[in-house]
Design a protein around this motif. Sequence first.
Motif, PDB file in Angstrom:
ATOM      1  N   GLY A 225       0.785  -1.226   0.000  1.00 47.31           N
ATOM      2  CA  GLY A 225       0.000   0.000   0.000  1.00 47.31           C
ATOM      3  C   GLY A 225       0.816   1.274   0.000  1.00 47.31           C
ATOM      4  N   LEU A 226       2.046   1.215  -0.518  1.00 47.23           N
ATOM      5  CA  LEU A 226       2.920   2.386  -0.566  1.00 47.23           C
ATOM      6  C   LEU A 226       2.827   3.033  -1.938  1.00 47.23           C
ATOM      7  CD1 LEU A 226       5.144   4.085   0.848  1.00 47.23           C
ATOM      8  CD2 LEU A 226       6.817   2.423  -0.009  1.00 47.23           C
ATOM      9  N   ALA A 227       2.416   4.285  -1.996  1.00 51.56           N
ATOM     10  CA  ALA A 227       2.292   5.002  -3.266  1.00 51.56           C
ATOM     11  C   ALA A 227       3.669   5.209  -3.882  1.00 51.56           C
ATOM     12  CB  ALA A 227       1.619   6.352  -3.044  1.00 51.56           C
ATOM     13  N   THR A 228       3.756   5.028  -5.208  1.00 47.05           N
ATOM     14  CA  THR A 228       5.028   5.146  -5.923  1.00 47.05           C
ATOM     15  C   THR A 228       4.899   6.180  -7.023  1.00 47.05           C
ATOM     16  OG1 THR A 228       5.445   2.798  -5.519  1.00 47.05           O
ATOM     17  CG2 THR A 228       6.810   3.873  -7.166  1.00 47.05           C
ATOM     18  N   ARG A 229       5.941   7.011  -7.158  1.00 48.89           N
ATOM     19  CA  ARG A 229       5.960   8.041  -8.188  1.00 48.89           C
ATOM     20  C   ARG A 229       7.320   8.057  -8.882  1.00 48.89           C
ATOM     21  NH1 ARG A 229       1.464   7.760  -6.822  1.00 48.89           N
ATOM     22  NH2 ARG A 229       0.052   9.357  -5.995  1.00 48.89           N
ATOM     23  N   GLU A 230       7.315   8.302 -10.197  1.00 55.70           N
ATOM     24  CA  GLU A 230       8.535   8.589 -10.939  1.00 55.70           C
ATOM     25  C   GLU A 230       8.576  10.088 -11.182  1.00 55.70           C
ATOM     26  OE1 GLU A 230       9.593   5.525 -14.121  1.00 55.70           O
ATOM     27  OE2 GLU A 230       7.423   5.232 -13.913  1.00 55.70           O
ATOM     28  N   GLY A 231       9.743  10.691 -11.010  1.00 48.35           N
ATOM     29  CA  GLY A 231       9.796  12.138 -11.175  1.00 48.35           C
ATOM     30  C   GLY A 231      11.201  12.653 -11.398  1.00 48.35           C
ATOM     31  N   ASP A 232      11.294  13.967 -11.653  1.00 45.41           N
ATOM     32  CA  ASP A 232      12.573  14.660 -11.770  1.00 45.41           C
ATOM     33  C   ASP A 232      12.980  15.092 -10.366  1.00 45.41           C
ATOM     34  OD1 ASP A 232      12.635  14.428 -14.578  1.00 45.41           O
ATOM     35  OD2 ASP A 232      11.384  16.211 -14.798  1.00 45.41           O
ATOM     36  N   LEU A 233      13.999  14.449  -9.826  1.00 43.75           N
ATOM     37  CA  LEU A 233      14.365  14.627  -8.427  1.00 43.75           C
ATOM     38  C   LEU A 233      15.713  15.336  -8.319  1.00 43.75           C
ATOM     39  CD1 LEU A 233      13.476  11.008  -7.243  1.00 43.75           C
ATOM     40  CD2 LEU A 233      12.027  13.044  -7.109  1.00 43.75           C
ATOM     41  N   PRO A 234      15.766  16.528  -7.715  1.00 51.35           N
ATOM     42  CA  PRO A 234      17.036  17.216  -7.519  1.00 51.35           C
ATOM     43  C   PRO A 234      17.828  16.556  -6.390  1.00 51.35           C
ATOM     44  CG  PRO A 234      15.273  18.460  -6.503  1.00 51.35           C
ATOM     45  CD  PRO A 234      14.621  17.325  -7.227  1.00 51.35           C
ATOM     46  N   PRO A 235      19.127  16.785  -6.326  1.00 50.77           N
ATOM     47  CA  PRO A 235      19.937  16.186  -5.247  1.00 50.77           C
ATOM     48  C   PRO A 235      19.408  16.463  -3.852  1.00 50.77           C
ATOM     49  CG  PRO A 235      21.360  17.106  -6.934  1.00 50.77           C
ATOM     50  CD  PRO A 235      19.968  17.527  -7.286  1.00 50.77           C
ATOM     51  N   ASP A 236      18.850  17.653  -3.629  1.00 53.54           N
ATOM     52  CA  ASP A 236      18.344  17.980  -2.297  1.00 53.54           C
ATOM     53  C   ASP A 236      17.167  17.097  -1.894  1.00 53.54           C
ATOM     54  OD1 ASP A 236      20.240  19.822  -1.675  1.00 53.54           O
ATOM     55  OD2 ASP A 236      19.039  21.581  -2.207  1.00 53.54           O
ATOM     56  N   ALA A 237      16.455  16.539  -2.872  1.00 48.05           N
ATOM     57  CA  ALA A 237      15.365  15.617  -2.537  1.00 48.05           C
ATOM     58  C   ALA A 237      15.923  14.366  -1.866  1.00 48.05           C
ATOM     59  CB  ALA A 237      14.593  15.242  -3.798  1.00 48.05           C
ATOM     60  N   LEU A 238      17.090  13.927  -2.286  1.00 44.42           N
ATOM     61  CA  LEU A 238      17.735  12.786  -1.655  1.00 44.42           C
ATOM     62  C   LEU A 238      18.293  13.170  -0.289  1.00 44.42           C
ATOM     63  CD1 LEU A 238      18.872   9.917  -1.611  1.00 44.42           C
ATOM     64  CD2 LEU A 238      20.772  10.726  -3.037  1.00 44.42           C
ATOM     65  N   ARG A 239      18.929  14.313  -0.221  1.00 48.64           N
ATOM     66  CA  ARG A 239      19.539  14.736   1.053  1.00 48.64           C
ATOM     67  C   ARG A 239      18.491  14.917   2.152  1.00 48.64           C
ATOM     68  NH1 ARG A 239      22.435  18.428  -2.678  1.00 48.64           N
ATOM     69  NH2 ARG A 239      24.537  17.570  -3.017  1.00 48.64           N
ATOM     70  N   SER A 240      17.272  15.302   1.760  1.00 45.27           N
ATOM     71  CA  SER A 240      16.225  15.564   2.751  1.00 45.27           C
ATOM     72  C   SER A 240      15.207  14.430   2.856  1.00 45.27           C
ATOM     73  CB  SER A 240      15.489  16.861   2.399  1.00 45.27           C
ATOM     74  OG  SER A 240      14.825  16.748   1.147  1.00 45.27           O
ATOM     75  N   ALA A 241      15.486  13.300   2.216  1.00 44.01           N
ATOM     76  CA  ALA A 241      14.540  12.183   2.220  1.00 44.01           C
ATOM     77  C   ALA A 241      14.404  11.584   3.621  1.00 44.01           C
ATOM     78  CB  ALA A 241      14.999  11.112   1.237  1.00 44.01           C
ATOM     79  N   ASP A 242      13.247  11.001   3.882  1.00 46.10           N
ATOM     80  CA  ASP A 242      13.048  10.268   5.135  1.00 46.10           C
ATOM     81  C   ASP A 242      13.836   8.958   5.103  1.00 46.10           C
ATOM     82  OD1 ASP A 242      11.243  12.246   5.955  1.00 46.10           O
ATOM     83  OD2 ASP A 242       9.559  11.197   5.010  1.00 46.10           O
ATOM     84  N   GLU A 243      13.826   8.303   3.934  1.00 43.47           N
ATOM     85  CA  GLU A 243      14.545   7.048   3.737  1.00 43.47           C
ATOM     86  C   GLU A 243      15.016   6.998   2.287  1.00 43.47           C
ATOM     87  OE1 GLU A 243      12.444   3.476   4.961  1.00 43.47           O
ATOM     88  OE2 GLU A 243      11.060   4.674   6.200  1.00 43.47           O
ATOM     89  N   ALA A 244      15.978   6.130   2.027  1.00 39.91           N
ATOM     90  CA  ALA A 244      16.428   5.902   0.658  1.00 39.91           C
ATOM     91  C   ALA A 244      16.979   4.484   0.556  1.00 39.91           C
ATOM     92  CB  ALA A 244      17.489   6.918   0.251  1.00 39.91           C
ATOM     93  N   PHE A 245      16.931   3.936  -0.651  1.00 37.69           N
ATOM     94  CA  PHE A 245      17.539   2.631  -0.882  1.00 37.69           C
ATOM     95  C   PHE A 245      17.877   2.476  -2.356  1.00 37.69           C
ATOM     96  CE2 PHE A 245      12.913   1.844  -1.107  1.00 37.69           C
ATOM     97  CZ  PHE A 245      12.781   1.115  -2.281  1.00 37.69           C
ATOM     98  N   LEU A 246      18.689   1.467  -2.631  1.00 42.82           N
ATOM     99  CA  LEU A 246      19.103   1.135  -3.982  1.00 42.82           C
ATOM    100  C   LEU A 246      18.492  -0.217  -4.343  1.00 42.82           C
ATOM    101  CD1 LEU A 246      22.931   1.868  -3.521  1.00 42.82           C
ATOM    102  CD2 LEU A 246      21.065   3.508  -3.907  1.00 42.82           C
ATOM    103  N   SER A 247      18.299  -0.450  -5.638  1.00 41.44           N
ATOM    104  CA  SER A 247      17.808  -1.757  -6.079  1.00 41.44           C
ATOM    105  C   SER A 247      18.712  -2.284  -7.179  1.00 41.44           C
ATOM    106  CB  SER A 247      16.359  -1.655  -6.583  1.00 41.44           C
ATOM    107  OG  SER A 247      16.274  -0.892  -7.773  1.00 41.44           O
ATOM    108  N   SER A 248      18.994  -3.591  -7.098  1.00 44.67           N
ATOM    109  CA  SER A 248      19.903  -4.215  -8.055  1.00 44.67           C
ATOM    110  C   SER A 248      19.709  -5.716  -8.044  1.00 44.67           C
ATOM    111  CB  SER A 248      21.352  -3.893  -7.680  1.00 44.67           C
ATOM    112  OG  SER A 248      22.271  -4.622  -8.482  1.00 44.67           O
ATOM    113  N   THR A 249      19.951  -6.351  -9.205  1.00 46.32           N
ATOM    114  CA  THR A 249      19.990  -7.806  -9.241  1.00 46.32           C
ATOM    115  C   THR A 249      21.046  -8.325  -8.278  1.00 46.32           C
ATOM    116  OG1 THR A 249      19.175  -8.003 -11.515  1.00 46.32           O
ATOM    117  CG2 THR A 249      20.576  -9.779 -10.720  1.00 46.32           C
ATOM    118  N   ALA A 250      22.162  -7.608  -8.184  1.00 45.57           N
ATOM    119  CA  ALA A 250      23.283  -8.023  -7.329  1.00 45.57           C
ATOM    120  C   ALA A 250      23.157  -7.404  -5.937  1.00 45.57           C
ATOM    121  CB  ALA A 250      24.607  -7.646  -7.974  1.00 45.57           C
TER     122      ALA A 250
END
Length: 299
Positions: A225-250
């Motif tokens: 039930g987590l809403a997902t959006r694709e967008g144009d994200l400036p670096p400050d959006a990452l710096r001020s995020a509540d959480e972040a993660f990476l996704s990879s096959t590896a």
Amino acid sequence: MADGIAFIDGEYVPAHEARISIFDVGFTRGDAVYDTVSVWKGVFFRLDDHVARFLRSCGGMRLRCPHPPAELERILAECVDRAGLQDAYVQMIVTRGRFADLADRDPRHCLNRFIGFALPYIWIISPEKQARGINLVIAPNRRTPTEAIDPRIKNFNWMDLERALFEALDRGGDTGVLCAPDGYLTEGPGFNLFLIKDGTLWTPRTNVLEGITRRTVFELAAEVGLATREGDLPPDALRSADEAFLSSTAGGIMPVSQVDGRALQSGRPGPLTTRLRALYWEKREAGWLGTPVKELLTR
């Protein structure tokens, strides 16, 4: 059991014995495409999706894979089986091959070559680092423009990604993420980026590989039930995020706890990231969206 098995020139050989010519244009010019799929507990994850993307990449670069999809899948399964692996990192590659003559550099005259291999599963970020959270660095160099190289074609032109990795490591980070020429966040060496802000999951929408694990994250987010959006994200959006993660096959879903050495919120993997990561591996353990290696060998 071997450290890995490769399929090259129609033969299965120990991975360390696999060779290509120094005159292969895949080596001299990076003119090759590839895709990587994982095996966990003897089960390929989304193999059909990876093969389909690989063949699209071949088409986008005017390369021809000599093996149809079913045969290709069997070759990869054979590599895994001969290596005796239950958890594997499996790659398929088509290179341009050699020019017919060094004085005739028409790529249309090259005989394209297929290579496949299976190695023990590779983590681009170790589980130990994931447990405490990744220190992600925003690299100063830019991602190659999409007008030059289509990022949807999985290719070996990694100079921009390698520069970002060097920058991150030199600054004490674990890996780096790049911005596009317009300054918006894109991706990093071997991964897509996600961030969570105010209960919404965001990911860059342009100049990125359309990752299979990225697609999986969308599906898992919908499930919880987590809403997902694709967008144009400036670096400050990452710096001020509540959480972040990476996704990879590896590596699957890999938590970020710091950006440029500064903690995100608590400085630990966030609760929503932790939930998605746990769900991902729970489903992988159960063979979700998978094809058993043994099944492919008997088709």
